[in-house]
Design a protein around this motif. Sequence first.
Motif, PDB file in Angstrom:
ATOM      1  N   ARG A   1       0.836  -1.207   0.000  1.00  0.00           N
ATOM      2  CA  ARG A   1       0.000   0.000   0.000  1.00  0.00           C
ATOM      3  C   ARG A   1       0.863   1.247   0.000  1.00  0.00           C
ATOM      4  O   ARG A   1       0.645   2.175  -0.794  1.00  0.00           O
ATOM      5  CB  ARG A   1      -0.922  -0.009   1.225  1.00  0.00           C
ATOM      6  CG  ARG A   1      -1.778   1.248   1.354  1.00  0.00           C
ATOM      7  CD  ARG A   1      -2.299   1.456   2.750  1.00  0.00           C
ATOM      8  NE  ARG A   1      -1.174   1.566   3.675  1.00  0.00           N
ATOM      9  CZ  ARG A   1      -1.221   1.239   4.957  1.00  0.00           C
ATOM     10  NH1 ARG A   1      -2.329   0.754   5.477  1.00  0.00           N
ATOM     11  NH2 ARG A   1      -0.164   1.366   5.727  1.00  0.00           N
TER      12      ARG A   1
ATOM     13  N   LYS B   1     -14.313 -12.877  -2.371  1.00  0.00           N
ATOM     14  CA  LYS B   1     -14.894 -11.536  -2.249  1.00  0.00           C
ATOM     15  C   LYS B   1     -14.501 -10.825  -0.962  1.00  0.00           C
ATOM     16  O   LYS B   1     -14.563  -9.607  -0.882  1.00  0.00           O
ATOM     17  CB  LYS B   1     -16.405 -11.609  -2.380  1.00  0.00           C
ATOM     18  CG  LYS B   1     -16.809 -11.940  -3.799  1.00  0.00           C
ATOM     19  CD  LYS B   1     -18.283 -11.857  -4.014  1.00  0.00           C
ATOM     20  CE  LYS B   1     -18.542 -12.186  -5.476  1.00  0.00           C
ATOM     21  NZ  LYS B   1     -19.872 -11.943  -5.883  1.00  0.00           N
TER      22      LYS B   1
ATOM     23  N   TYR C   1      -8.514  -6.441  -0.555  1.00  0.00           N
ATOM     24  CA  TYR C   1      -8.160  -5.532  -1.651  1.00  0.00           C
ATOM     25  C   TYR C   1      -8.241  -4.067  -1.244  1.00  0.00           C
ATOM     26  O   TYR C   1      -7.534  -3.227  -1.775  1.00  0.00           O
ATOM     27  CB  TYR C   1      -9.022  -5.798  -2.889  1.00  0.00           C
ATOM     28  CG  TYR C   1     -10.501  -5.759  -2.621  1.00  0.00           C
ATOM     29  CD1 TYR C   1     -11.183  -4.560  -2.579  1.00  0.00           C
ATOM     30  CD2 TYR C   1     -11.220  -6.934  -2.410  1.00  0.00           C
ATOM     31  CE1 TYR C   1     -12.545  -4.513  -2.321  1.00  0.00           C
ATOM     32  CE2 TYR C   1     -12.577  -6.899  -2.148  1.00  0.00           C
ATOM     33  CZ  TYR C   1     -13.235  -5.693  -2.100  1.00  0.00           C
ATOM     34  OH  TYR C   1     -14.571  -5.662  -1.842  1.00  0.00           O
ATOM     35  N   ALA C   2      -9.095  -3.733  -0.293  1.00  0.00           N
ATOM     36  CA  ALA C   2      -9.246  -2.336   0.127  1.00  0.00           C
ATOM     37  C   ALA C   2      -7.954  -1.800   0.756  1.00  0.00           C
ATOM     38  O   ALA C   2      -7.686  -0.602   0.675  1.00  0.00           O
ATOM     39  CB  ALA C   2     -10.408  -2.192   1.098  1.00  0.00           C
TER      40      ALA C   2
ATOM     41  N   GLY D   1      -6.165   0.049  -1.711  1.00  0.00           N
ATOM     42  CA  GLY D   1      -6.862   1.174  -2.316  1.00  0.00           C
ATOM     43  C   GLY D   1      -7.888   0.792  -3.365  1.00  0.00           C
ATOM     44  O   GLY D   1      -8.411   1.662  -4.057  1.00  0.00           O
ATOM     45  N   GLU D   2      -8.179  -0.475  -3.478  1.00  0.00           N
ATOM     46  CA  GLU D   2      -9.180  -0.931  -4.451  1.00  0.00           C
ATOM     47  C   GLU D   2     -10.573  -0.807  -3.852  1.00  0.00           C
ATOM     48  O   GLU D   2     -10.766  -1.008  -2.656  1.00  0.00           O
ATOM     49  CB  GLU D   2      -8.931  -2.399  -4.829  1.00  0.00           C
ATOM     50  CG  GLU D   2      -7.575  -2.678  -5.421  1.00  0.00           C
ATOM     51  CD  GLU D   2      -7.418  -2.143  -6.827  1.00  0.00           C
ATOM     52  OE1 GLU D   2      -8.399  -1.676  -7.416  1.00  0.00           O
ATOM     53  OE2 GLU D   2      -6.297  -2.180  -7.323  1.00  0.00           O
ATOM     54  N   THR D   3     -11.550  -0.509  -4.685  1.00  0.00           N
ATOM     55  CA  THR D   3     -12.934  -0.425  -4.220  1.00  0.00           C
ATOM     56  C   THR D   3     -13.679  -1.736  -4.430  1.00  0.00           C
ATOM     57  O   THR D   3     -14.770  -1.924  -3.903  1.00  0.00           O
ATOM     58  CB  THR D   3     -13.694   0.708  -4.937  1.00  0.00           C
ATOM     59  OG1 THR D   3     -13.608   0.489  -6.349  1.00  0.00           O
ATOM     60  CG2 THR D   3     -13.089   2.063  -4.571  1.00  0.00           C
ATOM     61  N   GLU D   4     -13.095  -2.624  -5.222  1.00  0.00           N
ATOM     62  CA  GLU D   4     -13.653  -3.956  -5.421  1.00  0.00           C
ATOM     63  C   GLU D   4     -12.512  -4.891  -5.807  1.00  0.00           C
ATOM     64  O   GLU D   4     -11.428  -4.441  -6.164  1.00  0.00           O
ATOM     65  CB  GLU D   4     -14.724  -3.952  -6.515  1.00  0.00           C
ATOM     66  CG  GLU D   4     -14.212  -3.529  -7.872  1.00  0.00           C
ATOM     67  CD  GLU D   4     -15.307  -3.474  -8.923  1.00  0.00           C
ATOM     68  OE1 GLU D   4     -16.007  -4.483  -9.102  1.00  0.00           O
ATOM     69  OE2 GLU D   4     -15.446  -2.422  -9.552  1.00  0.00           O
TER      70      GLU D   4
ATOM     71  N   LYS E   1      -2.727   3.979  -7.544  1.00  0.00           N
ATOM     72  CA  LYS E   1      -3.446   3.163  -8.523  1.00  0.00           C
ATOM     73  C   LYS E   1      -2.510   2.740  -9.641  1.00  0.00           C
ATOM     74  O   LYS E   1      -2.492   3.326 -10.706  1.00  0.00           O
ATOM     75  CB  LYS E   1      -4.623   3.941  -9.108  1.00  0.00           C
ATOM     76  CG  LYS E   1      -5.680   4.290  -8.105  1.00  0.00           C
ATOM     77  CD  LYS E   1      -6.386   3.056  -7.641  1.00  0.00           C
ATOM     78  CE  LYS E   1      -7.532   3.396  -6.715  1.00  0.00           C
ATOM     79  NZ  LYS E   1      -8.217   2.243  -6.234  1.00  0.00           N
TER      80      LYS E   1
ATOM     81  N   ARG F   1      -6.083  -0.148 -14.166  1.00  0.00           N
ATOM     82  CA  ARG F   1      -5.672   1.178 -14.602  1.00  0.00           C
ATOM     83  C   ARG F   1      -4.691   1.085 -15.762  1.00  0.00           C
ATOM     84  O   ARG F   1      -4.777   1.832 -16.716  1.00  0.00           O
ATOM     85  CB  ARG F   1      -5.056   1.953 -13.451  1.00  0.00           C
ATOM     86  CG  ARG F   1      -4.651   3.332 -13.886  1.00  0.00           C
ATOM     87  CD  ARG F   1      -4.150   4.144 -12.695  1.00  0.00           C
ATOM     88  NE  ARG F   1      -4.413   5.523 -12.963  1.00  0.00           N
ATOM     89  CZ  ARG F   1      -5.427   6.220 -12.497  1.00  0.00           C
ATOM     90  NH1 ARG F   1      -6.289   5.649 -11.719  1.00  0.00           N
ATOM     91  NH2 ARG F   1      -5.588   7.473 -12.808  1.00  0.00           N
TER      92      ARG F   1
END
Length: 168
Positions: free
Chosen positions: A81, A103, A107-108, A111-114, A155, A160
Amino acid sequence: ISFSWADVRVVKRIVAALSKRKQRYYLLLGDYQGVGDTPGSNSIRAVQEADGVIIVLSRSYVGRYKDDPNGNIAKELWTMRDRLKEGKMGVVYLGVDKHDDLKDAPYAVLGETELPFIGSQPLATASDEKIQEAVNDALKAINEANSHGEPGSGKTNNRRTRRKADHR
């Protein structure tokens, strides 16, 4: 390579695919590797020195993170991170298990949202050819992230870099 010991069979297949490409890699797998320091310090240093990380994501990896939120996997993720925020590395996930079983992946932390795409076929049942394909795509994503990363954005992941490549 960030992984859970329960997945060492798949990890060794990933290493074989990396070796076939003559690709440099590092993982803490040897019986005496890291002697002289703590496992946590070894994990942190491995991520600090990496140009990119392949996270071998599995139910075991997720479970280890949840069961030991200050453990070695957590320390690796926190270090990833921090390096992602600085735009200093690419990180990709390769799934050992089915997407639906992962699931709850951490991942958060990165910095991932999903949960990012982890491949359409679980590596646990993949052929050697599919493992090689997964490794090839992972290396491509890491290389793209390293050449197109945005310092400070956090990101520099597979999604990306693919979008950026598509807009050239």
